[in-house]
Design an enzyme around this catalytic site. Structure first.
Site, short mmCIF file in Angstrom:
data_model
loop_
_atom_site.label_atom_id
_atom_site.label_comp_id
_atom_site.label_asym_id
_atom_site.label_seq_id
_atom_site.Cartn_x
_atom_site.Cartn_y
_atom_site.Cartn_z
N TYR A 1 0.84 -1.22 0.00
CA TYR A 1 0.00 0.00 0.00
C TYR A 1 0.87 1.27 0.00
O TYR A 1 0.69 2.16 -0.82
CB TYR A 1 -0.91 -0.05 1.23
N ILE B 1 -6.45 8.25 9.84
CA ILE B 1 -7.71 8.97 10.08
C ILE B 1 -8.81 7.99 10.50
O ILE B 1 -8.89 6.88 9.96
CB ILE B 1 -8.18 9.70 8.78
N1 LIG Z 1 -8.40 6.53 6.65
C1 LIG Z 1 -7.09 6.62 6.67
O1 LIG Z 1 -6.44 6.43 7.72
C2 LIG Z 1 -6.33 7.00 5.42
C3 LIG Z 1 -5.02 7.48 5.59
C4 LIG Z 1 -4.30 7.84 4.46
C5 LIG Z 1 -4.87 7.72 3.23
N2 LIG Z 1 -6.14 7.24 3.09
C6 LIG Z 1 -6.67 7.15 1.73
O2 LIG Z 1 -7.84 7.93 1.65
C7 LIG Z 1 -8.73 7.40 0.69
C8 LIG Z 1 -10.10 7.25 1.29
O3 LIG Z 1 -10.03 6.42 2.43
P1 LIG Z 1 -11.17 6.42 3.55
O4 LIG Z 1 -10.47 6.38 4.85
O5 LIG Z 1 -12.15 7.48 3.30
O6 LIG Z 1 -11.82 4.98 3.29
P2 LIG Z 1 -13.31 4.45 3.52
O7 LIG Z 1 -13.97 5.19 4.63
O8 LIG Z 1 -13.18 2.98 3.61
O9 LIG Z 1 -14.07 4.85 2.17
C9 LIG Z 1 -13.62 4.30 0.96
C10 LIG Z 1 -14.40 4.92 -0.19
O10 LIG Z 1 -13.82 4.42 -1.41
C11 LIG Z 1 -14.80 3.66 -2.12
N3 LIG Z 1 -14.12 2.51 -2.73
C12 LIG Z 1 -13.44 1.53 -2.12
N4 LIG Z 1 -12.92 0.68 -3.02
C13 LIG Z 1 -13.28 1.14 -4.24
C14 LIG Z 1 -13.08 0.72 -5.56
N5 LIG Z 1 -12.40 -0.43 -5.85
N6 LIG Z 1 -13.59 1.44 -6.57
C15 LIG Z 1 -14.28 2.56 -6.31
N7 LIG Z 1 -14.55 3.02 -5.08
C16 LIG Z 1 -14.05 2.31 -4.06
C17 LIG Z 1 -15.86 3.27 -1.11
O11 LIG Z 1 -17.11 3.05 -1.78
P3 LIG Z 1 -18.31 2.21 -1.04
O12 LIG Z 1 -18.82 3.10 0.07
O13 LIG Z 1 -19.35 2.02 -2.09
O14 LIG Z 1 -17.68 0.96 -0.55
C18 LIG Z 1 -15.87 4.51 -0.21
O15 LIG Z 1 -16.60 5.55 -0.79
C19 LIG Z 1 -8.08 6.10 0.19
O16 LIG Z 1 -7.40 6.33 -1.02
C20 LIG Z 1 -7.09 5.77 1.29
O17 LIG Z 1 -6.02 5.02 0.80
C21 LIG Z 1 -6.89 6.89 4.17
#
Ligand SMILES: NC(=O)c1ccc[n+]([C@@H]2O[C@H](COP(=O)([O-])OP(=O)(O)OC[C@H]3O[C@@H](n4cnc5c(N)ncnc54)[C@H](OP(=O)(O)O)[C@@H]3O)[C@@H](O)[C@H]2O)c1
Length: 266
Positions: free
Chosen positions: A171, A204
């Site tokens: 990742y 987050i």
């Molecule tokens: N949370 C953290 O700690 C963190 C830290 C650094 C970076 N990030 C990055 O931030 C971004 C968002 O993360 P988040 O924390 O908001 O995650 P999250 O709460 O799990 O939400 C993920 C979102 O992405 C969608 N999704 C997942 N897999 C997908 C796919 N294959 N195709 C299209 N849509 C997809 C989901 O849709 P559904 O609702 O329909 O499933 C949801 O809207 C990601 O790129 C992650 O790597 C997160």
């Protein structure tokens, strides 16, 4: 009063509200970004992979702010679906705005993988590459003809592209690739005055990775302890940064990695 704050562009003597497309806007950081972008006066298109109900709820929240919104299904792993997706979105835009163009693309959608190098399977790695790198690259490529000159691309990376914690080799390495890709986007699209930047959130509290940062007390405390500001990040810590990059105030920021982590592992 609110109308005066709406971000507008002048094109062919018409003023037009700007539009941002946020992938993975049904939950977490994408949802928060969509709402903060709408608060800046832009219209929003969000995508979801499976949670249509939550996506529609976000659409309603954006509409309650007074902006237009729509949700479309998209799996960023499924590149064959990109052409029909782009056609569906551009048809919607043409019908509702008279133009098939957006102004900002936020490549946010993604899932987690926590696995030590010894255990990672090729299938898991392919999944990560497909979602987090090829998905970002080719969706951007397909949408580029429909991004207005002067617009912007915001990619979402991770603090894990800067520091290494065990289990995030795939990742974190792929997110590092997205950070370099962002520089290439900025370089190649500068001639169209399209800016490209990458935001690297720290850990987050979202559903990401089964909600482990939010729900696992040990992990939550470890992150808070490693963060200068002494707590774990919240979606509200990120959405506003994304929204800022969707404004003309950020017009001279280009090709940059902006870490929003409260000062994690400094
Ligand atoms: N949370 C953290 O700690 C963190 C830290 C650094 C970076 N990030 C990055 O931030 C971004 C968002 O993360 P988040 O924390 O908001 O995650 P999250 O709460 O799990 O939400 C993920 C979102 O992405 C969608 N999704 C997942 N897999 C997908 C796919 N294959 N195709 C299209 N849509 C997809 C989901 O849709 P559904 O609702 O329909 O499933 C949801 O809207 C990601 O790129 C992650 O790597 C997160």
């Amino acid at each position: 009063m609110f109308q005066l704050c709406i971000t507008k562009t002048t094109k062919n003597m018409e003023t037009k509200t700007k539009i941002a497309l946020v992938t993975g806007g049904s939950r977490g950081l994408g949802k928060n970004s969509a709402l903060k972008i709408a608060q800046k006066g832009l219209d929003v298109i969000i995508t979801y992979r499976s949670n249509q109900e939550e996506a529609e709820a976000v659409v309603q929240e954006v509409k309650a702010i007074g902006r237009n919104a729509a949700a479309f299904q998209l799996d960023t792993k499924d590149r064959k679906s990109f052409d029909p997706f782009v056609e569906e979105v551009t048809n919607y835009l043409k019908e509702t705005t008279g133009s098939s163009h957006i102004d900002y693309l936020v490549n946010n959608a993604g899932t987690a993988l926590y696995s030590p190098i010894t255990d990672v399977t090729e299938e898991q790695m392919d999944d990560m590459v497909d979602i987090h790198f090829k998905g970002v690259f080719f969706l951007t490529q397909k949408l580029l003809p429909f991004i207005n000159d002067g617009g912007g691309i915001i990619n979402i990376s991770s603090g894990l592209a800067r520091f290494a914690t065990p289990g995030s080799s795939v990742y974190g390495s792929i997110k590092a690739g997205v950070e370099m890709l962002t520089k290439y986007m900025a370089k190649e699209l500068g001639s169209r005055k399209i800016r490209a930047n990458v935001i690297a959130p720290g850990a987050i509290e979202t559903d990401f990775g089964g909600g482990r940062v939010r729900d696992n007390k040990e992990i939550n405390e470890m992150v808070a302890g490693a963060t200068a500001l002494g707590r774990v990040g919240l979606p509200d810590d990120i959405g506003g940064v994304v929204a800022f990059l969707c404004t003309e105030d950020a017009g001279w920021i280009n090709g940059q990695r902006i870490e929003a982590s409260g000062g994690m592992f400094l």
